[in-house]
Design a protein around this motif. Structure first.
Motif, PDB file in Angstrom:
ATOM      1  N   PRO A  26      58.081 -23.240  39.048  1.00 31.07           N
ATOM      2  CA  PRO A  26      57.088 -22.615  38.358  1.00 31.07           C
ATOM      3  C   PRO A  26      55.649 -23.151  38.593  1.00 31.07           C
ATOM      4  N   ALA A  27      55.666 -24.379  38.752  1.00 32.02           N
ATOM      5  CA  ALA A  27      54.395 -25.135  39.080  1.00 32.02           C
ATOM      6  C   ALA A  27      53.757 -24.708  40.339  1.00 32.02           C
ATOM      7  N   ILE A  28      54.669 -24.907  41.283  1.00 35.31           N
ATOM      8  CA  ILE A  28      54.519 -24.491  42.774  1.00 35.31           C
ATOM      9  C   ILE A  28      53.815 -23.038  42.697  1.00 35.31           C
ATOM     10  N   GLU A  29      54.593 -22.106  42.263  1.00 31.30           N
ATOM     11  CA  GLU A  29      54.142 -20.671  42.305  1.00 31.30           C
ATOM     12  C   GLU A  29      52.939 -20.840  41.711  1.00 31.30           C
ATOM     13  N   ALA A  30      52.429 -21.545  40.655  1.00 36.61           N
ATOM     14  CA  ALA A  30      51.229 -21.295  40.078  1.00 36.61           C
ATOM     15  C   ALA A  30      50.172 -21.756  40.797  1.00 36.61           C
ATOM     16  N   PHE A  31      50.561 -22.724  41.671  1.00 37.75           N
ATOM     17  CA  PHE A  31      49.643 -23.506  42.843  1.00 37.75           C
ATOM     18  C   PHE A  31      49.442 -22.422  43.832  1.00 37.75           C
ATOM     19  N   LEU A  47      40.573 -28.044  41.766  1.00 38.77           N
ATOM     20  CA  LEU A  47      41.302 -29.333  41.402  1.00 38.77           C
ATOM     21  C   LEU A  47      42.701 -28.865  41.053  1.00 38.77           C
ATOM     22  N   ILE A  48      43.842 -29.554  41.419  1.00 40.84           N
ATOM     23  CA  ILE A  48      45.228 -29.620  41.069  1.00 40.84           C
ATOM     24  C   ILE A  48      45.398 -31.088  40.501  1.00 40.84           C
ATOM     25  N   TYR A  49      45.476 -31.127  39.103  1.00 45.02           N
ATOM     26  CA  TYR A  49      45.765 -32.399  38.746  1.00 45.02           C
ATOM     27  C   TYR A  49      47.135 -32.629  37.956  1.00 45.02           C
ATOM     28  N   GLY A  50      47.781 -33.846  37.963  1.00 40.40           N
ATOM     29  CA  GLY A  50      48.808 -34.008  36.943  1.00 40.40           C
ATOM     30  C   GLY A  50      49.489 -35.471  37.040  1.00 40.40           C
ATOM     31  N   PRO A  51      50.328 -35.949  36.354  1.00 34.11           N
ATOM     32  CA  PRO A  51      50.777 -36.984  36.291  1.00 34.11           C
ATOM     33  C   PRO A  51      51.331 -37.611  38.028  1.00 34.11           C
ATOM     34  N   SER A  52      51.576 -38.956  37.939  1.00 35.23           N
ATOM     35  CA  SER A  52      52.279 -39.196  39.312  1.00 35.23           C
ATOM     36  C   SER A  52      53.611 -38.854  39.435  1.00 35.23           C
ATOM     37  N   ARG A  53      53.957 -38.943  40.699  1.00 36.30           N
ATOM     38  CA  ARG A  53      55.575 -38.629  40.957  1.00 36.30           C
ATOM     39  C   ARG A  53      55.996 -37.440  39.960  1.00 36.30           C
ATOM     40  N   ILE A  54      55.107 -36.334  39.959  1.00 34.54           N
ATOM     41  CA  ILE A  54      55.762 -35.228  39.350  1.00 34.54           C
ATOM     42  C   ILE A  54      56.067 -33.966  40.544  1.00 34.54           C
ATOM     43  N   PHE A 166      38.017 -23.908  52.614  1.00 31.78           N
ATOM     44  CA  PHE A 166      38.420 -24.060  51.292  1.00 31.78           C
ATOM     45  C   PHE A 166      39.140 -25.274  50.893  1.00 31.78           C
ATOM     46  N   THR A 167      38.661 -26.107  50.085  1.00 30.82           N
ATOM     47  CA  THR A 167      39.249 -27.433  49.823  1.00 30.82           C
ATOM     48  C   THR A 167      39.688 -27.578  48.418  1.00 30.82           C
ATOM     49  N   PHE A 168      41.283 -28.004  48.467  1.00 35.51           N
ATOM     50  CA  PHE A 168      42.088 -28.139  47.296  1.00 35.51           C
ATOM     51  C   PHE A 168      42.109 -29.587  47.118  1.00 35.51           C
ATOM     52  N   LEU A 194      33.453 -27.887  45.416  1.00 35.89           N
ATOM     53  CA  LEU A 194      34.666 -28.657  45.413  1.00 35.89           C
ATOM     54  C   LEU A 194      35.502 -28.398  44.318  1.00 35.89           C
ATOM     55  N   MET A 195      34.853 -28.267  43.117  1.00 36.24           N
ATOM     56  CA  MET A 195      35.743 -28.495  41.978  1.00 36.24           C
ATOM     57  C   MET A 195      35.785 -27.127  40.756  1.00 36.24           C
ATOM     58  N   VAL A 196      35.674 -25.670  41.261  1.00 37.57           N
ATOM     59  CA  VAL A 196      35.368 -24.699  40.516  1.00 37.57           C
ATOM     60  C   VAL A 196      36.607 -24.399  39.747  1.00 37.57           C
ATOM     61  N   GLU A 197      37.781 -24.098  40.264  1.00 38.72           N
ATOM     62  CA  GLU A 197      38.901 -23.794  39.642  1.00 38.72           C
ATOM     63  C   GLU A 197      39.689 -25.105  39.259  1.00 38.72           C
ATOM     64  N   GLU A 198      40.652 -24.962  38.119  1.00 37.65           N
ATOM     65  CA  GLU A 198      41.460 -26.078  37.986  1.00 37.65           C
ATOM     66  C   GLU A 198      42.866 -25.822  37.602  1.00 37.65           C
ATOM     67  N   LEU A 199      43.803 -26.413  37.697  1.00 39.25           N
ATOM     68  CA  LEU A 199      45.249 -26.090  37.725  1.00 39.25           C
ATOM     69  C   LEU A 199      45.917 -27.504  37.124  1.00 39.25           C
ATOM     70  N   SER A 200      46.368 -27.513  36.036  1.00 39.47           N
ATOM     71  CA  SER A 200      47.230 -28.569  35.586  1.00 39.47           C
ATOM     72  C   SER A 200      48.694 -28.345  35.981  1.00 39.47           C
ATOM     73  N   PHE A 201      49.052 -29.359  37.009  1.00 34.46           N
ATOM     74  CA  PHE A 201      50.674 -29.275  37.563  1.00 34.46           C
ATOM     75  C   PHE A 201      51.441 -30.161  36.700  1.00 34.46           C
ATOM     76  N   TYR A 202      52.396 -29.611  36.666  1.00 32.96           N
ATOM     77  CA  TYR A 202      53.611 -30.197  35.457  1.00 32.96           C
ATOM     78  C   TYR A 202      54.836 -30.016  36.491  1.00 32.96           C
ATOM     79  N   GLY A 203      55.821 -30.963  35.632  1.00 33.35           N
ATOM     80  CA  GLY A 203      57.273 -30.976  35.949  1.00 33.35           C
ATOM     81  C   GLY A 203      57.915 -29.641  35.552  1.00 33.35           C
ATOM     82  N   ILE A 204      59.182 -29.804  35.523  1.00 38.22           N
ATOM     83  CA  ILE A 204      60.321 -28.738  35.074  1.00 38.22           C
ATOM     84  C   ILE A 204      60.287 -29.040  33.494  1.00 38.22           C
ATOM     85  N   ARG A 205      59.883 -27.999  32.861  1.00 34.91           N
ATOM     86  CA  ARG A 205      59.677 -28.203  31.529  1.00 34.91           C
ATOM     87  C   ARG A 205      60.572 -27.364  30.556  1.00 34.91           C
TER      88      ARG A 205
END
Length: 326
Positions: A26-31, A47-54, A166-168, A194-205
Protein backbone atom coordinates in the motif's frame (compact mmCIF):
# COMPACT_ATOMS: atom_id res chain seq x y z
CA UNK A 1 6.33 -34.97 -5.01
CA UNK A 2 6.23 -31.37 -6.28
CA UNK A 3 9.99 -31.20 -6.92
CA UNK A 4 9.48 -33.77 -9.67
CA UNK A 5 6.88 -31.63 -11.45
CA UNK A 6 8.61 -29.89 -14.37
CA UNK A 7 8.91 -26.10 -14.04
CA UNK A 8 9.09 -23.65 -16.95
CA UNK A 9 12.58 -22.51 -15.88
CA UNK A 10 15.48 -23.82 -13.82
CA UNK A 11 14.43 -23.17 -10.17
CA UNK A 12 17.85 -21.62 -9.45
CA UNK A 13 16.97 -18.81 -11.90
CA UNK A 14 13.69 -17.88 -10.21
CA UNK A 15 13.50 -14.29 -8.87
CA UNK A 16 12.65 -15.63 -5.42
CA UNK A 17 16.11 -17.23 -5.30
CA UNK A 18 17.97 -14.10 -6.45
CA UNK A 19 15.74 -11.71 -4.52
CA UNK A 20 15.37 -9.73 -7.73
CA UNK A 21 11.64 -9.06 -7.60
CA UNK A 22 9.30 -6.41 -6.24
CA UNK A 23 5.89 -6.80 -4.62
CA UNK A 24 3.57 -3.80 -4.37
CA UNK A 25 2.63 -2.62 -0.88
CA UNK A 26 0.00 0.00 0.00
CA UNK A 27 2.86 2.45 0.73
CA UNK A 28 4.38 1.83 -2.73
CA UNK A 29 0.97 2.38 -4.31
CA UNK A 30 0.72 5.70 -2.42
CA UNK A 31 4.23 6.60 -3.66
CA UNK A 32 3.23 5.91 -7.27
CA UNK A 33 0.04 7.95 -6.85
CA UNK A 34 2.17 10.85 -5.54
CA UNK A 35 4.42 10.64 -8.61
CA UNK A 36 1.37 10.63 -10.89
CA UNK A 37 -0.09 13.65 -9.07
CA UNK A 38 3.17 15.58 -9.42
CA UNK A 39 3.35 14.84 -13.13
CA UNK A 40 -0.30 15.79 -13.68
CA UNK A 41 -0.12 19.07 -11.80
CA UNK A 42 3.46 19.98 -12.81
CA UNK A 43 4.70 19.84 -9.21
CA UNK A 44 8.46 19.62 -9.72
CA UNK A 45 9.56 18.22 -6.35
CA UNK A 46 8.37 16.07 -3.45
CA UNK A 47 9.64 14.52 -0.21
CA UNK A 48 9.14 10.84 0.64
CA UNK A 49 10.34 10.14 4.17
CA UNK A 50 10.24 7.30 6.67
CA UNK A 51 12.29 5.17 9.08
CA UNK A 52 15.41 3.35 7.85
CA UNK A 53 15.10 -0.17 6.42
CA UNK A 54 11.36 0.17 5.85
CA UNK A 55 11.62 -0.49 2.08
CA UNK A 56 12.08 2.94 0.49
CA UNK A 57 14.89 1.87 -1.88
CA UNK A 58 12.84 -1.13 -3.06
CA UNK A 59 9.92 1.25 -3.51
CA UNK A 60 11.96 3.51 -5.82
CA UNK A 61 12.89 0.49 -7.96
CA UNK A 62 9.28 -0.67 -8.11
CA UNK A 63 7.95 2.80 -9.02
CA UNK A 64 10.56 3.05 -11.79
CA UNK A 65 9.43 -0.33 -13.15
CA UNK A 66 5.82 0.86 -13.18
CA UNK A 67 6.82 4.09 -14.93
CA UNK A 68 8.81 2.17 -17.56
CA UNK A 69 5.75 0.01 -18.20
CA UNK A 70 3.12 2.78 -18.19
CA UNK A 71 5.16 5.68 -19.62
CA UNK A 72 7.99 4.19 -21.70
CA UNK A 73 8.99 7.57 -23.15
CA UNK A 74 9.77 9.08 -19.75
CA UNK A 75 13.38 8.94 -18.54
CA UNK A 76 13.95 8.01 -14.87
CA UNK A 77 17.12 7.96 -12.76
CA UNK A 78 17.96 6.62 -9.31
CA UNK A 79 20.76 8.55 -7.58
CA UNK A 80 22.20 7.14 -4.35
CA UNK A 81 23.18 10.13 -2.21
CA UNK A 82 26.53 9.44 -0.59
CA UNK A 83 27.72 10.29 2.89
CA UNK A 84 30.46 12.90 2.46
CA UNK A 85 32.61 14.56 5.12
CA UNK A 86 32.79 17.62 2.87
CA UNK A 87 29.84 18.84 0.81
CA UNK A 88 31.83 19.83 -2.25
CA UNK A 89 30.44 20.60 -5.70
CA UNK A 90 32.72 18.12 -7.50
CA UNK A 91 31.57 14.93 -5.70
CA UNK A 92 27.92 16.10 -5.87
CA UNK A 93 27.94 16.39 -9.66
CA UNK A 94 30.08 13.25 -10.06
CA UNK A 95 27.42 11.33 -8.11
CA UNK A 96 24.63 12.61 -10.36
CA UNK A 97 26.70 11.98 -13.50
CA UNK A 98 27.16 8.38 -12.36
CA UNK A 99 23.38 8.07 -11.86
CA UNK A 100 22.67 9.25 -15.41
CA UNK A 101 25.21 6.81 -16.88
CA UNK A 102 28.12 9.10 -17.70
CA UNK A 103 31.20 7.12 -18.77
CA UNK A 104 33.68 9.12 -16.64
CA UNK A 105 31.76 10.96 -13.89
CA UNK A 106 34.89 12.22 -12.10
CA UNK A 107 36.48 13.85 -15.16
CA UNK A 108 36.65 17.58 -15.79
CA UNK A 109 36.16 20.78 -13.84
CA UNK A 110 33.04 21.56 -11.82
CA UNK A 111 31.55 23.82 -14.54
CA UNK A 112 32.20 21.13 -17.17
CA UNK A 113 30.52 18.49 -14.98
CA UNK A 114 27.47 20.71 -14.61
CA UNK A 115 27.26 21.15 -18.38
CA UNK A 116 27.84 17.43 -19.00
CA UNK A 117 25.07 16.48 -16.56
CA UNK A 118 22.55 18.65 -18.40
CA UNK A 119 23.83 17.29 -21.73
CA UNK A 120 23.49 13.63 -20.67
CA UNK A 121 19.94 14.20 -19.43
CA UNK A 122 19.04 16.10 -22.60
CA UNK A 123 20.46 13.31 -24.79
CA UNK A 124 18.50 10.64 -22.87
CA UNK A 125 15.28 12.66 -23.12
CA UNK A 126 15.80 13.10 -26.87
CA UNK A 127 16.37 9.35 -27.33
CA UNK A 128 13.25 8.54 -25.32
CA UNK A 129 11.17 11.09 -27.21
CA UNK A 130 9.89 13.02 -24.18
CA UNK A 131 10.99 16.16 -22.38
CA UNK A 132 9.96 14.73 -19.00
CA UNK A 133 12.68 13.35 -16.70
CA UNK A 134 12.28 11.96 -13.17
CA UNK A 135 15.14 11.88 -10.67
CA UNK A 136 14.82 9.84 -7.47
CA UNK A 137 17.42 10.88 -4.88
CA UNK A 138 17.81 8.07 -2.32
CA UNK A 139 19.01 8.91 1.23
CA UNK A 140 18.44 12.57 0.38
CA UNK A 141 18.71 13.63 4.04
CA UNK A 142 22.48 13.53 3.37
CA UNK A 143 22.19 16.66 1.20
CA UNK A 144 22.88 20.06 2.70
CA UNK A 145 21.63 23.48 1.66
CA UNK A 146 24.37 23.97 -0.97
CA UNK A 147 23.52 20.66 -2.63
CA UNK A 148 19.85 21.58 -2.78
CA UNK A 149 20.87 24.86 -4.44
CA UNK A 150 22.99 22.99 -6.99
CA UNK A 151 20.07 20.65 -7.66
CA UNK A 152 17.86 23.70 -8.23
CA UNK A 153 20.47 25.00 -10.70
CA UNK A 154 20.19 21.72 -12.62
CA UNK A 155 16.41 22.21 -12.78
CA UNK A 156 16.84 25.74 -14.12
CA UNK A 157 19.44 24.74 -16.73
CA UNK A 158 17.20 21.95 -18.05
CA UNK A 159 14.12 24.17 -17.94
CA UNK A 160 15.86 26.62 -20.29
CA UNK A 161 16.27 23.68 -22.68
CA UNK A 162 12.55 22.75 -22.47
CA UNK A 163 13.19 19.71 -20.27
CA UNK A 164 11.03 19.27 -17.17
CA UNK A 165 12.95 17.62 -14.32
CA UNK A 166 10.81 16.18 -11.51
CA UNK A 167 12.81 15.44 -8.35
CA UNK A 168 11.71 13.02 -5.63
CA UNK A 169 13.79 13.31 -2.46
CA UNK A 170 13.57 9.98 -0.63
CA UNK A 171 15.07 9.53 2.82
CA UNK A 172 14.68 9.37 6.56
CA UNK A 173 12.52 11.57 8.73
CA UNK A 174 15.27 14.21 8.96
CA UNK A 175 14.13 15.29 5.48
CA UNK A 176 11.03 16.84 7.01
CA UNK A 177 13.17 18.73 9.54
CA UNK A 178 15.36 20.00 6.70
CA UNK A 179 12.29 21.35 4.90
CA UNK A 180 11.15 23.15 8.06
CA UNK A 181 14.64 24.59 8.64
CA UNK A 182 14.81 25.88 5.06
CA UNK A 183 11.37 27.51 5.42
CA UNK A 184 12.42 29.20 8.68
CA UNK A 185 15.64 30.41 7.02
CA UNK A 186 13.60 31.93 4.18
CA UNK A 187 15.03 29.55 1.55
CA UNK A 188 11.63 29.33 -0.12
CA UNK A 189 13.13 28.94 -3.59
CA UNK A 190 14.48 25.48 -2.62
CA UNK A 191 11.26 24.40 -0.93
CA UNK A 192 9.07 25.66 -3.78
CA UNK A 193 11.12 23.74 -6.35
CA UNK A 194 12.16 20.52 -4.61
CA UNK A 195 9.92 19.99 -1.57
CA UNK A 196 6.33 20.87 -2.43
CA UNK A 197 4.53 17.58 -1.80
CA UNK A 198 5.17 15.22 1.14
CA UNK A 199 4.54 11.52 1.72
CA UNK A 200 5.17 9.63 4.93
CA UNK A 201 6.40 6.18 3.84
CA UNK A 202 5.46 3.27 6.06
CA UNK A 203 5.80 -0.47 6.46
CA UNK A 204 3.08 -3.11 6.41
CA UNK A 205 0.69 -1.92 9.10
CA UNK A 206 -2.16 -4.43 9.41
CA UNK A 207 -3.58 -7.74 8.15
CA UNK A 208 -5.16 -5.97 5.15
CA UNK A 209 -1.71 -4.71 4.05
CA UNK A 210 -0.36 -8.24 4.52
CA UNK A 211 -3.15 -9.59 2.28
CA UNK A 212 -2.34 -7.02 -0.44
CA UNK A 213 1.30 -8.13 -0.47
CA UNK A 214 0.60 -11.88 -0.29
CA UNK A 215 -1.80 -11.48 -3.19
CA UNK A 216 1.19 -10.25 -5.20
CA UNK A 217 2.88 -13.64 -4.79
CA UNK A 218 -0.36 -15.41 -5.76
CA UNK A 219 -0.88 -13.25 -8.88
CA UNK A 220 2.62 -12.45 -10.20
CA UNK A 221 3.79 -14.98 -12.80
CA UNK A 222 7.36 -15.78 -13.81
CA UNK A 223 8.12 -16.03 -16.66
CA UNK A 224 5.77 -13.10 -17.23
CA UNK A 225 2.50 -13.87 -18.94
CA UNK A 226 2.62 -17.54 -17.99
CA UNK A 227 0.61 -19.60 -15.50
CA UNK A 228 3.42 -20.11 -12.99
CA UNK A 229 2.80 -17.58 -10.26
CA UNK A 230 5.38 -17.32 -7.48
CA UNK A 231 3.13 -19.36 -5.16
CA UNK A 232 2.41 -22.03 -7.76
CA UNK A 233 6.10 -22.35 -8.68
CA UNK A 234 6.91 -23.56 -5.16
CA UNK A 235 3.75 -25.47 -4.23
CA UNK A 236 2.00 -26.38 -7.51
CA UNK A 237 -0.13 -29.20 -6.08
CA UNK A 238 -1.43 -27.08 -3.22
CA UNK A 239 -1.98 -24.14 -5.58
CA UNK A 240 -3.85 -26.23 -8.15
CA UNK A 241 -6.11 -27.59 -5.42
CA UNK A 242 -7.02 -24.04 -4.33
CA UNK A 243 -4.49 -22.87 -1.73
CA UNK A 244 -3.41 -19.20 -1.87
CA UNK A 245 -0.96 -17.39 0.40
CA UNK A 246 -3.46 -14.56 0.82
CA UNK A 247 -5.68 -16.87 2.89
CA UNK A 248 -2.93 -16.86 5.57
CA UNK A 249 -2.76 -13.06 5.87
CA UNK A 250 -4.20 -13.01 9.41
CA UNK A 251 -1.89 -15.83 10.51
CA UNK A 252 1.23 -14.03 9.25
CA UNK A 253 0.20 -10.70 10.77
CA UNK A 254 -0.44 -12.40 14.13
CA UNK A 255 2.99 -14.09 13.95
CA UNK A 256 4.70 -10.71 13.45
CA UNK A 257 2.57 -9.16 16.19
CA UNK A 258 3.53 -11.92 18.62
CA UNK A 259 7.24 -11.52 17.78
CA UNK A 260 7.00 -7.72 18.15
CA UNK A 261 5.42 -7.94 21.62
CA UNK A 262 7.59 -10.83 22.81
CA UNK A 263 10.71 -8.80 22.01
CA UNK A 264 9.25 -5.75 23.83
CA UNK A 265 9.77 -3.57 20.78
CA UNK A 266 8.55 0.01 21.11
CA UNK A 267 5.98 1.58 18.84
CA UNK A 268 3.21 0.14 16.74
CA UNK A 269 4.06 -2.76 14.46
CA UNK A 270 5.04 -1.76 10.92
CA UNK A 271 6.78 -4.58 9.04
CA UNK A 272 9.67 -3.59 6.74
CA UNK A 273 9.34 -5.06 3.25
CA UNK A 274 12.71 -6.80 3.54
CA UNK A 275 11.64 -8.78 6.63
CA UNK A 276 8.21 -9.50 5.17
CA UNK A 277 9.58 -10.80 1.87
CA UNK A 278 12.11 -13.02 3.66
CA UNK A 279 9.38 -14.56 5.84
CA UNK A 280 7.28 -15.40 2.76
CA UNK A 281 10.33 -16.83 0.98
CA UNK A 282 11.09 -19.08 3.98
CA UNK A 283 7.53 -20.42 3.98
CA UNK A 284 7.53 -21.09 0.23
CA UNK A 285 10.94 -22.79 0.26
CA UNK A 286 10.07 -24.94 3.29
CA UNK A 287 6.66 -25.79 1.83
CA UNK A 288 8.19 -26.95 -1.46
CA UNK A 289 9.30 -30.18 0.23
CA UNK A 290 5.86 -30.73 1.78
CA UNK A 291 3.68 -29.86 -1.22
CA UNK A 292 0.65 -32.01 -1.92
CA UNK A 293 -2.96 -31.57 -2.98
CA UNK A 294 -4.73 -29.98 -0.03
CA UNK A 295 -1.50 -28.78 1.63
CA UNK A 296 -1.42 -25.45 3.44
CA UNK A 297 1.36 -24.15 5.72
CA UNK A 298 0.78 -24.63 9.42
CA UNK A 299 0.72 -21.60 11.72
CA UNK A 300 3.92 -22.91 13.31
CA UNK A 301 5.73 -22.55 9.98
CA UNK A 302 4.71 -18.89 9.71
CA UNK A 303 5.94 -18.36 13.27
CA UNK A 304 9.24 -20.05 12.37
CA UNK A 305 9.57 -17.84 9.28
CA UNK A 306 9.02 -14.66 11.32
CA UNK A 307 11.64 -15.79 13.84
CA UNK A 308 14.21 -16.23 11.05
CA UNK A 309 13.34 -13.31 8.75
CA UNK A 310 15.49 -10.81 10.69
CA UNK A 311 12.70 -8.49 11.84
CA UNK A 312 13.42 -8.59 15.58
CA UNK A 313 17.20 -8.82 15.02
CA UNK A 314 17.30 -5.74 12.77
CA UNK A 315 15.12 -3.74 15.16
CA UNK A 316 17.44 -4.56 18.06
CA UNK A 317 20.52 -3.81 15.94
CA UNK A 318 19.36 -0.36 14.82
CA UNK A 319 17.64 0.53 18.07
CA UNK A 320 15.13 2.39 15.94
CA UNK A 321 11.42 2.62 16.48
CA UNK A 322 9.34 2.02 13.38
CA UNK A 323 6.44 4.40 13.80
CA UNK A 324 3.47 3.54 11.61
CA UNK A 325 1.69 6.43 9.95
CA UNK A 326 -1.76 7.06 11.35
Amino acid sequence: MSLEIPRPIDPSLHPLVSGNYRIATPAIEAFYELVMRCLRYRIMGALIYGPSRIGKTRAIEYVRLLLARDYPKMTTYHAQCEHKPRHAEGPFFANLLEAVGDYDPNAGTNPSRRMRLALRIREAAARAGSGTVLLFCDEAQRYNENEYEWLRDVHDALDRQQIKLFTFLVGQQELLSQKTALQIAGKTQIVARLMVEELSFYGIRNAEDVATCLNGYDQTAYPEGGEWTFTRFYIPQAFDSGYRLVSDADTLWQAFEAAHHKANLAGRLAIPMESFARAVEIVLKESELRDSAGYCPEAALWTYAVQHCGYVQSRHATGRVLVAAA
